[in-house]
Design a protein around this motif. Sequence first.
Motif, PDB file in Angstrom:
ATOM      1  N   MET A 139      -9.054  25.713 -11.100  1.00  0.00           N
ATOM      2  CA  MET A 139      -8.831  24.707 -10.061  1.00  0.00           C
ATOM      3  C   MET A 139     -10.178  24.094  -9.672  1.00  0.00           C
ATOM      4  O   MET A 139     -10.856  24.578  -8.752  1.00  0.00           O
ATOM      5  CB  MET A 139      -8.142  25.351  -8.860  1.00  0.00           C
ATOM      6  CG  MET A 139      -6.828  26.028  -9.235  1.00  0.00           C
ATOM      7  SD  MET A 139      -6.050  26.960  -7.885  1.00  0.00           S
ATOM      8  CE  MET A 139      -5.402  25.634  -6.865  1.00  0.00           C
ATOM      9  N   PRO A 140     -10.612  23.049 -10.380  1.00  0.00           N
ATOM     10  CA  PRO A 140     -11.940  22.461 -10.134  1.00  0.00           C
ATOM     11  C   PRO A 140     -12.172  22.025  -8.693  1.00  0.00           C
ATOM     12  O   PRO A 140     -13.306  22.047  -8.220  1.00  0.00           O
ATOM     13  CB  PRO A 140     -11.964  21.252 -11.077  1.00  0.00           C
ATOM     14  CG  PRO A 140     -10.975  21.567 -12.151  1.00  0.00           C
ATOM     15  CD  PRO A 140      -9.902  22.370 -11.481  1.00  0.00           C
ATOM     16  N   ALA A 141     -11.105  21.640  -7.989  1.00  0.00           N
ATOM     17  CA  ALA A 141     -11.272  21.204  -6.598  1.00  0.00           C
ATOM     18  C   ALA A 141     -11.781  22.341  -5.708  1.00  0.00           C
ATOM     19  O   ALA A 141     -12.326  22.091  -4.627  1.00  0.00           O
ATOM     20  CB  ALA A 141      -9.946  20.673  -6.052  1.00  0.00           C
ATOM     21  N   PHE A 142     -11.625  23.597  -6.167  1.00  0.00           N
ATOM     22  CA  PHE A 142     -12.051  24.756  -5.372  1.00  0.00           C
ATOM     23  C   PHE A 142     -13.135  25.550  -6.099  1.00  0.00           C
ATOM     24  O   PHE A 142     -13.317  26.737  -5.847  1.00  0.00           O
ATOM     25  CB  PHE A 142     -10.847  25.650  -5.069  1.00  0.00           C
ATOM     26  CG  PHE A 142      -9.720  24.919  -4.394  1.00  0.00           C
ATOM     27  CD1 PHE A 142      -9.730  24.701  -3.026  1.00  0.00           C
ATOM     28  CD2 PHE A 142      -8.660  24.406  -5.141  1.00  0.00           C
ATOM     29  CE1 PHE A 142      -8.702  24.000  -2.412  1.00  0.00           C
ATOM     30  CE2 PHE A 142      -7.628  23.705  -4.536  1.00  0.00           C
ATOM     31  CZ  PHE A 142      -7.655  23.501  -3.158  1.00  0.00           C
ATOM     32  N   SER A 151       0.851  -1.197   0.000  1.00  0.00           N
ATOM     33  CA  SER A 151       0.000   0.000   0.000  1.00  0.00           C
ATOM     34  C   SER A 151       0.885   1.244   0.000  1.00  0.00           C
ATOM     35  O   SER A 151       1.963   1.254   0.595  1.00  0.00           O
ATOM     36  CB  SER A 151      -0.913   0.011   1.225  1.00  0.00           C
ATOM     37  OG  SER A 151      -0.146   0.071   2.415  1.00  0.00           O
ATOM     38  N   GLU A 152       0.412   2.265  -0.693  1.00  0.00           N
ATOM     39  CA  GLU A 152       1.123   3.546  -0.750  1.00  0.00           C
ATOM     40  C   GLU A 152       0.107   4.673  -0.624  1.00  0.00           C
ATOM     41  O   GLU A 152      -0.978   4.608  -1.214  1.00  0.00           O
ATOM     42  CB  GLU A 152       1.874   3.703  -2.074  1.00  0.00           C
ATOM     43  CG  GLU A 152       3.006   2.735  -2.307  1.00  0.00           C
ATOM     44  CD  GLU A 152       3.647   2.963  -3.674  1.00  0.00           C
ATOM     45  OE1 GLU A 152       4.171   4.076  -3.902  1.00  0.00           O
ATOM     46  OE2 GLU A 152       3.596   2.054  -4.514  1.00  0.00           O
ATOM     47  N   VAL A 153       0.461   5.703   0.131  1.00  0.00           N
ATOM     48  CA  VAL A 153      -0.369   6.908   0.233  1.00  0.00           C
ATOM     49  C   VAL A 153       0.531   8.109  -0.014  1.00  0.00           C
ATOM     50  O   VAL A 153       1.599   8.216   0.596  1.00  0.00           O
ATOM     51  CB  VAL A 153      -1.040   7.019   1.620  1.00  0.00           C
ATOM     52  CG1 VAL A 153      -1.849   8.315   1.712  1.00  0.00           C
ATOM     53  CG2 VAL A 153      -1.941   5.819   1.879  1.00  0.00           C
ATOM     54  N   MET A 154       0.116   8.990  -0.902  1.00  0.00           N
ATOM     55  CA  MET A 154       0.960  10.151  -1.233  1.00  0.00           C
ATOM     56  C   MET A 154       0.116  11.368  -1.593  1.00  0.00           C
ATOM     57  O   MET A 154      -1.078  11.246  -1.894  1.00  0.00           O
ATOM     58  CB  MET A 154       1.899   9.808  -2.388  1.00  0.00           C
ATOM     59  CG  MET A 154       1.177   9.484  -3.689  1.00  0.00           C
ATOM     60  SD  MET A 154       2.333   8.980  -4.994  1.00  0.00           S
ATOM     61  CE  MET A 154       2.847   7.392  -4.379  1.00  0.00           C
ATOM     62  N   HIS A 155       0.764  12.507  -1.558  1.00  0.00           N
ATOM     63  CA  HIS A 155       0.122  13.772  -1.930  1.00  0.00           C
ATOM     64  C   HIS A 155       0.685  14.241  -3.263  1.00  0.00           C
ATOM     65  O   HIS A 155       1.906  14.358  -3.429  1.00  0.00           O
ATOM     66  CB  HIS A 155       0.407  14.831  -0.858  1.00  0.00           C
ATOM     67  CG  HIS A 155       0.285  16.250  -1.350  1.00  0.00           C
ATOM     68  ND1 HIS A 155      -0.895  16.775  -1.835  1.00  0.00           N
ATOM     69  CD2 HIS A 155       1.210  17.255  -1.435  1.00  0.00           C
ATOM     70  CE1 HIS A 155      -0.698  18.027  -2.188  1.00  0.00           C
ATOM     71  NE2 HIS A 155       0.566  18.349  -1.964  1.00  0.00           N
ATOM     72  N   VAL A 156      -0.211  14.481  -4.229  1.00  0.00           N
ATOM     73  CA  VAL A 156       0.172  15.070  -5.514  1.00  0.00           C
ATOM     74  C   VAL A 156      -0.871  16.142  -5.843  1.00  0.00           C
ATOM     75  O   VAL A 156      -2.064  15.842  -5.909  1.00  0.00           O
ATOM     76  CB  VAL A 156       0.215  14.025  -6.656  1.00  0.00           C
ATOM     77  CG1 VAL A 156       0.676  14.697  -7.947  1.00  0.00           C
ATOM     78  CG2 VAL A 156       1.121  12.867  -6.306  1.00  0.00           C
ATOM     79  N   PRO A 157      -0.471  17.404  -6.028  1.00  0.00           N
ATOM     80  CA  PRO A 157      -1.441  18.481  -6.257  1.00  0.00           C
ATOM     81  C   PRO A 157      -1.999  18.530  -7.681  1.00  0.00           C
ATOM     82  O   PRO A 157      -1.735  19.468  -8.437  1.00  0.00           O
ATOM     83  CB  PRO A 157      -0.636  19.745  -5.927  1.00  0.00           C
ATOM     84  CG  PRO A 157       0.768  19.387  -6.271  1.00  0.00           C
ATOM     85  CD  PRO A 157       0.916  17.924  -5.942  1.00  0.00           C
ATOM     86  N   VAL A 158      -2.780  17.496  -8.043  1.00  0.00           N
ATOM     87  CA  VAL A 158      -3.375  17.469  -9.389  1.00  0.00           C
ATOM     88  C   VAL A 158      -4.706  18.233  -9.364  1.00  0.00           C
ATOM     89  O   VAL A 158      -5.767  17.679  -9.653  1.00  0.00           O
ATOM     90  CB  VAL A 158      -3.561  16.026  -9.901  1.00  0.00           C
ATOM     91  CG1 VAL A 158      -2.249  15.445 -10.365  1.00  0.00           C
ATOM     92  CG2 VAL A 158      -4.188  15.135  -8.821  1.00  0.00           C
ATOM     93  N   VAL A 159      -4.632  19.506  -9.013  1.00  0.00           N
ATOM     94  CA  VAL A 159      -5.837  20.327  -8.894  1.00  0.00           C
ATOM     95  C   VAL A 159      -5.936  21.387  -9.996  1.00  0.00           C
ATOM     96  O   VAL A 159      -6.925  22.112 -10.075  1.00  0.00           O
ATOM     97  CB  VAL A 159      -5.891  21.034  -7.513  1.00  0.00           C
ATOM     98  CG1 VAL A 159      -5.980  20.032  -6.396  1.00  0.00           C
ATOM     99  CG2 VAL A 159      -4.682  21.952  -7.318  1.00  0.00           C
TER     100      VAL A 159
END
Length: 690
Positions: A162-165, A143-151
């Motif tokens: 920025m669809p996330a916002f 398992s892997e958990v990571m942060h990538v700002p694909v916003v």
Amino acid sequence: MITVEEFSQFPLQMWEKVLSKVKKAVVFMDDKCAEALHWSGGAAVLLEAGARNVKQFSSFEACGVNEPKAVFVVSTLLKGRTVDIIRDIISLSHFQYCVVITTVAHSVHLLANNVTAEMEGNPVFEQFEEKLCEWMGNMNYTSEVMHVPVVFAPVSQQLIVMPAFAHLFPLLSPDLDSINAKRPEKKRFVSLNDTDIHALPAGLQIEVKSLVSALSSMFEATGMKEESFAVGPLSRIIAGELANHPQAKNRRKTAPNKASIIFMDRTMDLTGAAGHHGDNLVEKILTVLKPLPGHVTDVQVDMLELTSLQQTSHSQNTVAPGCLAQTQPAAARSLWEVMLTGKHKDGVMEVRRHLVEAASKEKLPVKMSMGRVTPEQLCSYIKLFRTSWGALESHCGVLQLGLATAQTIRHQSLPRWDACLAFERLLLQALGDSDFPTVLRQLLPLMKPRGGENSSSSGSRAGEDECGPDELILLLVYLYSLAGEAQHMDRDAEQKLEKLERELIGALTLVITREKELSPLLQKLTGCASPEELTTERVHSTAEEMFETLRALSHTRDHLKQLRSVYTASDGVHQATYHPFLRQILEEVFHPDRCECPDIEHMSGGLTDLLKTGFSMFMKVSRPHPADNPLLFLFLVGGITPSELRLIKDIITSHKPGTQVLVLSTRLLKPTDVPVLLFSTQRLAPDIGV
């Protein structure tokens, strides 16, 4: 020196990190991330990178025994509902390898878990990796958990949204009442301008910090040292957070490139967003065509005319819809840029030119015609491509944009655009001759229920160009935003206005309750999907809340010292005019005398700036100016319209040619988006997945 074009590549670079994980995996993605990907190549790039399938991020999805790997891409915190959905999908599948990618930084996860101390590593992500293995049923699985700002969604070379916002919207005075209600009486804020990040509800704090983290990541990747400026209360908070972001402070010490970024609240001027004076093709396309499901920026383009299917009510869902996002063919990208930032007429002419050139290139029997462009003419060119699969495939992007144009200019609701524009111009002139209540009263005769003698069974008006409830609401927003500085009234006038507003509330309630079919806007405002669900009490309550917000909207520029007005009254020689707030900001920034505008606030980024501010009280100290740097970012919090993109382009050309300007925004706006965002009750409680 870094260029605007390099910034438009940043979203693609972030997606490369995701693509490196998707080989032989089934990808589950939420709507906000899917929309960002949509403008960066779409699902095709995932499949080309080796993904087996792409599915919706939903508890109703799962995988078979022969699909052992999953990649989840989400735009929310790894808490609450998001965790439940991931667990549901895993429990119904047979995964041995799970990767979870979130656009929310680990530091924001710590804040959401009420952890304020600095911690080594990524403990929240590490704990979640263990949970993934538990749900898969074997702690030895991967398992892997990571942060990538694909916003970031690169809509054009000049615009990144920025669809996330997309639903982040500046606060108004009713929101201040909600904030103050939870504070001790002695610590309550007098105005929104006094608020800071800590005064905001937890959900909104997390959204602001997520936005700032994403921007900082973009500047980090491009080696950028930015000077932050702000206009408006929420923009001030965001700019302040960026200036004091821990990672940003370290970056700015060594970054080789320099830029200025101006944050601006959309509420400083909603006249431009709610009005119909924008002479722009894309603005009209976004208004009349149905949105692409799950998207806020793109629309559905009916592709039936590229087939031999008969056009019936049942054939609408036979062929998958086209869209506006054309990321690959150079010709389609070029056409899109003209449509997005040019005048309506120029956009339509360019569509015809591209269709004729494409047909000629494929040696199709095209007949060139001059003069006015008609939808029938465009469709006749488009239908030529039905006979050649190769030609259709090669020019699919241009054909989709051509179909979107044809379907818009022949759409039955487009005449209402001109009707609204005509009435807006009348209101604009009337404001200079009469007081605000008198001008507002001119809306009362328009507020008549549909369903007269000449109306059709569908409930539409006899005249397609007449205003319905949607247009009436937009006219109210237009007028209140425009006339804020015109409301210098005595007590009698205020009482007159209050009485008139009660009349308008009653009239609007009657109009909405008599609707035989609810528009998407009315569904969102009332929370009802059909007229049967509506009650008079519910509609009346909604209308009352709307007018409370409208009254607050008319005072959004009260705190400004210089740029308080977007209205210039007639002087007997010239007509009254609307002077866009964005134009005024840019004219101040690019003024040849480099005057310091008190309304564009520089946000301090450290001790040096604080010392400069202190010394400037008794000696001359040069403060940073937005025009100091070769690159300027404009960030409109709450959205930007295509017409404003053209306005920015025109001002740069006339005031400071060669200046590089990149527009960032939460979304691309059409007029009907404005009431949804303005009257939303979710401004203080955004959906962050908790």
